[in-house]
Design a protein around this motif. Sequence first.
Motif, short mmCIF file in Angstrom:
data_model
loop_
_atom_site.label_atom_id
_atom_site.label_comp_id
_atom_site.label_asym_id
_atom_site.label_seq_id
_atom_site.Cartn_x
_atom_site.Cartn_y
_atom_site.Cartn_z
N PRO A 363 0.82 -1.22 0.00
CA PRO A 363 0.00 0.00 0.00
C PRO A 363 0.85 1.27 0.00
CG PRO A 363 0.05 -0.94 2.19
CD PRO A 363 0.75 -1.93 1.29
N VAL A 364 0.28 2.34 -0.55
CA VAL A 364 0.92 3.65 -0.59
C VAL A 364 0.09 4.62 0.24
CG1 VAL A 364 1.65 5.58 -2.05
CG2 VAL A 364 1.84 3.22 -2.90
N PHE A 365 0.75 5.31 1.17
CA PHE A 365 0.08 6.33 1.98
C PHE A 365 0.62 7.69 1.54
CE2 PHE A 365 0.32 2.43 4.60
CZ PHE A 365 -1.04 2.13 4.58
N ALA A 366 -0.27 8.48 0.94
CA ALA A 366 0.15 9.71 0.25
C ALA A 366 -0.42 10.95 0.92
CB ALA A 366 -0.31 9.65 -1.21
N VAL A 367 0.29 12.05 0.70
CA VAL A 367 -0.20 13.37 1.13
C VAL A 367 -0.21 14.29 -0.09
CG1 VAL A 367 0.80 13.08 3.43
CG2 VAL A 367 2.08 14.34 1.70
N LEU A 368 -0.97 15.36 0.02
CA LEU A 368 -0.96 16.37 -1.03
C LEU A 368 0.21 17.33 -0.82
CD1 LEU A 368 -4.70 17.44 -1.49
CD2 LEU A 368 -3.36 15.82 -2.83
N GLY A 369 0.85 17.72 -1.93
CA GLY A 369 1.89 18.74 -1.89
C GLY A 369 1.32 20.09 -2.28
N ASN A 370 2.13 21.13 -2.20
CA ASN A 370 1.65 22.46 -2.54
C ASN A 370 1.31 22.60 -4.01
OD1 ASN A 370 4.72 22.36 -2.54
ND2 ASN A 370 4.41 24.24 -3.69
N HIS A 371 1.90 21.75 -4.87
CA HIS A 371 1.56 21.80 -6.29
C HIS A 371 0.33 20.97 -6.64
CE1 HIS A 371 4.95 24.09 -8.02
NE2 HIS A 371 5.61 23.63 -6.98
N ASP A 372 -0.19 20.22 -5.68
CA ASP A 372 -1.30 19.31 -5.95
C ASP A 372 -2.64 19.97 -5.66
OD1 ASP A 372 0.74 17.51 -6.50
OD2 ASP A 372 0.72 16.66 -4.48
N SER A 373 -2.82 21.19 -6.11
CA SER A 373 -4.08 21.90 -5.97
C SER A 373 -4.17 22.92 -7.10
CB SER A 373 -4.18 22.61 -4.61
OG SER A 373 -3.18 23.61 -4.49
N ASN A 374 -5.28 23.56 -7.22
CA ASN A 374 -5.41 24.65 -8.18
C ASN A 374 -6.39 25.68 -7.65
OD1 ASN A 374 -4.69 25.76 -10.84
ND2 ASN A 374 -6.86 25.58 -11.22
N PRO A 375 -5.97 26.95 -7.51
CA PRO A 375 -4.65 27.48 -7.80
C PRO A 375 -3.55 26.81 -6.97
CG PRO A 375 -6.24 29.26 -7.50
CD PRO A 375 -6.90 28.00 -7.07
N GLU A 376 -2.35 26.84 -7.52
CA GLU A 376 -1.22 26.16 -6.89
C GLU A 376 -0.97 26.68 -5.48
OE1 GLU A 376 2.92 26.24 -5.68
OE2 GLU A 376 2.60 27.55 -7.40
N ALA A 377 -0.81 25.76 -4.54
CA ALA A 377 -0.51 26.03 -3.12
C ALA A 377 -1.69 26.57 -2.34
CB ALA A 377 0.69 26.98 -2.97
N ILE A 378 -2.84 26.73 -2.96
CA ILE A 378 -3.98 27.34 -2.27
C ILE A 378 -4.89 26.26 -1.69
CG2 ILE A 378 -5.99 28.82 -2.50
CD1 ILE A 378 -3.24 30.25 -2.73
N ASP A 379 -5.08 26.33 -0.39
CA ASP A 379 -6.07 25.51 0.31
C ASP A 379 -6.81 26.41 1.27
OD1 ASP A 379 -5.89 22.40 -0.19
OD2 ASP A 379 -3.85 23.18 -0.31
N ALA A 380 -8.14 26.35 1.22
CA ALA A 380 -8.96 27.27 1.99
C ALA A 380 -9.43 26.62 3.29
CB ALA A 380 -10.17 27.69 1.16
N PRO A 381 -9.24 27.29 4.42
CA PRO A 381 -9.81 26.77 5.67
C PRO A 381 -11.32 26.78 5.61
CG PRO A 381 -8.94 28.98 6.01
CD PRO A 381 -8.51 28.56 4.63
N HIS A 382 -11.93 25.77 6.20
CA HIS A 382 -13.40 25.69 6.18
C HIS A 382 -14.04 26.85 6.93
CE1 HIS A 382 -12.94 21.95 4.24
NE2 HIS A 382 -12.79 21.17 5.30
N SER A 383 -13.26 27.58 7.70
CA SER A 383 -13.79 28.70 8.47
C SER A 383 -14.10 29.92 7.61
CB SER A 383 -12.80 29.10 9.57
OG SER A 383 -11.54 29.43 9.01
N LEU A 384 -13.65 29.94 6.36
CA LEU A 384 -13.99 31.06 5.48
C LEU A 384 -15.49 31.04 5.19
CD1 LEU A 384 -11.08 31.21 2.87
CD2 LEU A 384 -11.28 32.35 5.08
N PRO A 385 -16.11 32.19 4.98
CA PRO A 385 -17.57 32.24 4.84
C PRO A 385 -18.08 31.61 3.55
CG PRO A 385 -16.60 34.39 4.40
CD PRO A 385 -15.49 33.53 4.91
N GLY A 386 -19.25 30.96 3.66
CA GLY A 386 -19.96 30.44 2.50
C GLY A 386 -19.14 29.48 1.66
#
Length: 703
Positions: A363-386
Motif C-alpha cells: 500500500p501507498v500512503f500519500a499526502v498532497l503537496g503544494n503543487h497538488d491543488s489549483n490554484p497552486e498552493a492554495i487551500d482554503a480553511p473551512h472557516s472562510l464564509p460560505g
Amino acid sequence: MRGIQSAAMEALLPVTAILLPSLAYAAAPGGSSSFVAPAGFPTSIYSAYWTPPVATQEPQPKIYDPVLKLTFPKNLTDPNTIPEIDVDPIYYPVPIAGNVSNADAEAFLASAVAQIQEIVTGDSIVGNCSKCVAALNVGKVVAQVIPSYMPDAMVALCEVTGFASKSSCEENYAADSFGPIWTQVLALADISGSDGVYICADLSSNFCKQPTAAPLDTSSLFSKPKPKNAKAPKASGKRVKVLHLSDFHLDPRYSAGAEANCTAGLCCRTNVENAMFTNSSQGIVEPAPLYGAFKCDTPYFLATAALESIGPLTGTSEKDPFAWTVYTGDLVAHDTQNQLSRAYTEYHEVAVYGLFKKYITGPVFAVLGNHDSNPEAIDAPHSLPGPLGQQQSWNYNHVAALWQDEGWIGSASVNQAKAHYAAYSTVNKYGLKIITLNTDFWYRSNYLNYINTTNPDNSGMQAFLISELQAAEDAGQRVWVLGHVLPGWDGSNGLPNPTNLFYQIIDRYSPHVIANTFFGHTHEDEQMIYYANNGTVQSANTALTPGWIGPSVTPLTNLNSGYRIYEVDTGSFDIYDAYTFYADVNSFPDLDPHSGVSPTEGPTYRFEYSTRNAYGPQAKWPATAPLNATFWHQVTEAMLANHTLVSQFNTYEGKTSVQSPNCTNTACAEAKVCYIRSGSVPLGKGCPQGFGSVQSKFTGKNF
C-alpha cells in the motif's frame, strides 16, 4: 533489454561518490548495486495512447479517471497546445454593498487607486511598512465593495508602480490567476493587525519584516498531560522495508529536443526559450534529453525508468513486497498558474498514482503537496464564509476516492480525507498508525493563511492531529506523521505560528507515540531533529523525534533523481537504516539517439549510500541502536567536530549532483548543523541564512 550494471560500468560512478568514505555497503540488503533501465518506453503499461511512444519523443497515454468516469482529452497535455488561460471557477467574497453599477464601480476604483498612489509616493506616511499597510487598507475596502474589480486593479497598480514585470503582474494578480485569492485575503484579513504585516512581508521584505512567532498558550491545548517518564517501546527485532518517494512532478507536456536551458518558466517545453539566443541562428542551446534535464520536471521516460529500478535495487517483488510506501507529495509539474487547471491536477493524480499501483508493491500512503491543488498552493480553511470555505473540496473528494480505488485506505479514512483537506489516519497491518497532514496550512505561499494569522490553527488541521495522537496514546500505538512542506530547516518555507504549534505537538507526543515524521518539498535529501522544550536545550538527552525529508524523483533544479527506502522495526517502528538511490542526470544526453543510432540502454539508477554507514562510525553510534533523534543529534556533534562530514551530507543533499555547490568552510558547516537542529520556522530563522539549498550557489556570509 533490462539488466544489472556490470562491474565495468561501476567505473562511471561520479568521482564525488567514489571518494566518499561511507560506501562500505555496495547495495541495500537483497538488492543490486545498480540497475540499467531498458531503452525505450514500456508501452504495455497503458492500453491506449493519443500519441504512441517512439524512440525520440514522449508518449501521450490515454488516462482514464475511475472516479470522474472520463478520459482526459489530448489537448490537456499535448506539448504543442499548452493553455495560457485557467478557465476554472473563480471565487470572490460577497460584496458588502450589493449590486454596484459599472460606472459607480469604475469611479470608486479610480478614487481608490489614486489614494494608493498618493500613499506610495507621498510623504504623509513614513516608512515602507506603514505605507504598505495603509495601501492594503484602501485595497481592503475595494475588495469588500467591488471584489470582482480587484484583480484588474492589482495588475494595473503592479505595472504602474513598477513593482514587477508585466508578465509577473499578470501571473500573480490577474483574475484567471491568483487575483481572486488575493481579493479574498484583502476582504477578510485584519489588515491593521498582524495579517497586514504578514501580507506586506510576503509581497517584499523591503516593505515589512515577517513577524516573529506569537506567544503560544499550551495550557488548554491538550486534553491530558504528557505521561511521566514517557519512553519509546522496545524493538521487536523483526524488520521490514518501507519505500519513501517524494516530489514526482510528472511533466506530460515535456518535449524532447525543446530548450532545456531556458531563461524563464519550466524548461523542456515547446513554449520556452533561452532569451540570450532568441535572435541567434544557434536556435536551441541545449536540446532536452529524452530522460530529463536539470531545469526540467520528470518526463514519462524518466518516471518509468525510476519506478522500474525500485524492485531490483531494493530486493522487493510481488513475492517479497514493501511493507508500505510513504509518498510525501507533489505530483503536478511546475507549470505557471495560467497553464494549470483542475483537470490538469486531476490528470496528475490519476496518472502518478496509477504508475505507483503498477510498479510499487504494498500500500501507498500519500499526502498532497503544494503543487497538488489549483490554484497552486492554495487551500482554503473551512472557516472562510460560505462557498469560500469549500473551494478546494473538489480536490479532497477526488484524491480520497482515488486512494480508496487503489485499495490503499478504507472508508473511514476516506471520510476523514474529505472532511480534513485530504488528511487522514489509518492503522496498517503491522499496527503502525499513519497520520497525514495538508501542510499547505503552514506554507507561506498559501496566501489564505494570511487571514487570521493570530490563530496558529485557523484550518483545524492541527486540532485533527492532536485528536489522532491522543487516541494513539490512549491505545498504546506508535505513529508516523506525514506531510509535504517541511516546518523547519532554514525556516524559508513555513510560517512562524503554525510551525511553532506543530513543534509543541511533536514535543507533547514524543518519543513514546511519534516514532518519525516525514516531509518532502525541497527536492533535497535533508534531515531535522525535534527537541524537548522547544529546542531551548539541544542535546542527546533532549532529542525527541527525527524529521526525514525525502529526495525528489524530479531533477528540478540542478539535482539528480532519487528515492529512499527504510529498514523499519515492526515493534518500535524506529528506522534502523535508510538506503538512498539516484540516477546521474548529467549522463542523460548520452542516452538519446545519435546519428540515427537508437540507444541500447536507459538511465542507470545506483545505490548511493547507507545512512548508518555514512554517519554512524563518526557519531560513535551502536550497531544495534535505531536511527532516532538521538542518533541524528550525535551526527551533528560529529559534524561540528569534523566538517568533512558536513561536506558529505551536502553532497548527498543534491543526490551526488555535479551541479551542487561545495560546503567546505566553517560558515556553511555551522549553518547546516543549525538547520538540522531546527524543526520550526522560529528556530530555522535563527540560523545563518544562505546555505539552505544546493540547487544554486550559496549566498551565505563568509562563504
